[in-house]
Scaffold this motif. Structure first.
Motif, mmCIF file in Angstrom:
data_model
loop_
_atom_site.group_PDB
_atom_site.id
_atom_site.type_symbol
_atom_site.label_atom_id
_atom_site.label_comp_id
_atom_site.label_asym_id
_atom_site.label_seq_id
_atom_site.Cartn_x
_atom_site.Cartn_y
_atom_site.Cartn_z
ATOM 1 N N PHE A 77 0.822 -1.211 0.000
ATOM 2 C CA PHE A 77 0.000 0.000 0.000
ATOM 3 C C PHE A 77 0.860 1.266 0.000
ATOM 4 O O PHE A 77 0.531 2.246 -0.650
ATOM 5 N N ARG A 78 1.990 1.221 0.712
ATOM 6 C CA ARG A 78 2.884 2.378 0.753
ATOM 7 C C ARG A 78 3.464 2.634 -0.639
ATOM 8 O O ARG A 78 3.516 3.774 -1.098
ATOM 9 N N LEU A 79 3.890 1.569 -1.324
ATOM 10 C CA LEU A 79 4.426 1.740 -2.680
ATOM 11 C C LEU A 79 3.358 2.202 -3.648
ATOM 12 O O LEU A 79 3.602 3.036 -4.524
ATOM 13 N N ARG A 80 2.150 1.682 -3.485
ATOM 14 C CA ARG A 80 1.053 2.047 -4.366
ATOM 15 C C ARG A 80 0.682 3.528 -4.162
ATOM 16 O O ARG A 80 0.434 4.253 -5.112
ATOM 17 N N SER A 81 0.629 3.978 -2.911
ATOM 18 C CA SER A 81 0.259 5.369 -2.652
ATOM 19 C C SER A 81 1.350 6.327 -3.123
ATOM 20 O O SER A 81 1.062 7.418 -3.602
ATOM 21 N N SER A 82 2.622 5.951 -3.006
ATOM 22 C CA SER A 82 3.688 6.834 -3.485
ATOM 23 C C SER A 82 3.700 6.886 -5.013
ATOM 24 O O SER A 82 4.042 7.911 -5.592
ATOM 25 N N ALA A 83 3.294 5.817 -5.667
ATOM 26 C CA ALA A 83 3.219 5.825 -7.139
ATOM 27 C C ALA A 83 2.086 6.712 -7.612
ATOM 28 O O ALA A 83 2.184 7.373 -8.643
ATOM 29 N N VAL A 84 0.997 6.766 -6.844
ATOM 30 C CA VAL A 84 -0.146 7.595 -7.211
ATOM 31 C C VAL A 84 0.214 9.080 -7.062
ATOM 32 O O VAL A 84 -0.197 9.919 -7.863
ATOM 33 N N LYS A 85 0.989 9.434 -6.026
ATOM 34 C CA LYS A 85 1.380 10.821 -5.783
ATOM 35 C C LYS A 85 2.256 11.365 -6.897
ATOM 36 O O LYS A 85 2.251 12.553 -7.173
ATOM 37 N N GLU A 86 3.055 10.509 -7.517
ATOM 38 C CA GLU A 86 3.964 10.956 -8.580
ATOM 39 C C GLU A 86 3.180 11.144 -9.826
ATOM 40 O O GLU A 86 2.857 11.783 -10.562
#
Length: 157
Positions: free
Chosen positions: A148-157
Motif C-alpha cells: 500500500f505504501r508503494l502504491r500510494s507513493s506511485a499515485v502521488k507521482e
C-alpha cells in the motif's frame, strides 16, 4: 463421447543411464530404475531439500535468539515500529519454512504410499502447486503495508 490421447514417455534428462521422464499413466515424474538414479533420488534430490531446509531452520533459530537478546537489552531504545517489522519478517520466514516442510512431507514421504494415480497426483503435483500459491499469499499478507505504501507513493507521482 470422450476420446483418449496416448502419450509416450519422453526422455528429458539422461546421465549414466539415469533419466527423468513423466509417466502420463501414473501422473508423476519418475527416475529410471538404475543404481545411479537410486543414489541420485535418495541422496542428491532428497538430500538437497533436507540440507536447504536445515540451513534455513538454523538461520531462523539464530535470528530468534538474536531478536530475543536484542529486545531484552534495548526495549526502550528500539522504536516499536522497527521491532514490529523485524518480528513480522521473522514470522514470515518461519511460516514459509513450515509450508516447505509440509510440502516436502507430502511430496517426498506420503507420495511413496499413494495407492492410485490420483492420490499420487495429489501428493506430488497438486501439493507443489499449492505450496507456490500459498507462498505468494504469505508474502502478500506479511507485506501488505509495504504494498500500500508503494502504491500510494506511485499515485502521488
Amino acid at each position: 463421447k470422450y476420446s483418449t490421447i496416448e502419450f509416450e514417455k519422453k526422455q528429458y534428462i539422461s546421465v549414466d543411464g539415469c533419466y527423468l521422464t513423466y509417466d502420463f499413466n501414473q501422473f508423476i515424474w519418475m527416475f529410471s530404475e538404475t543404481k545411479a538414479c537410486d543414489i541420485f533420488q535418495k541422496y542428491v534430490d532428497f538430500g538437497v531439500l533436507v540440507s536447504v531446509s536445515s540451513v534455513i531452520l538454523v538461520l531462523d533459530s539464530a535470528t530468534f535468539v538474536i531478536l530475543r537478546k536484542k529486545y531484552k537489552l534495548s526495549t526502550f531504545h528500539t522504536p516499536k515500529a522497527k521491532r514490529h517489522n523485524e518480528i513480522m519478517f521473522y514470522v514470515q520466514s518461519v511460516s514459509q519454512m513450515l509450508l516447505y516442510v509440509f510440502c516436502y512431507f507430502f511430496y517426498c514421504i506420503l507420495s511413496r504410499y499413494a495407492t492410485n494415480g490420483w492420490t499420487l497426483f495429489l501428493y506430488t503435483t497438486v501439493s507443489w502447486s499449492i505450496m507456490h500459491s500459498v507462498e505468494g499469499v504469505i508474502i502478500t499478507v506479511f507485506n501488505i503495508r509495504l504494498i500500500f505504501r508503494l502504491r500510494s507513493s506511485a499515485v502521488k507521482e
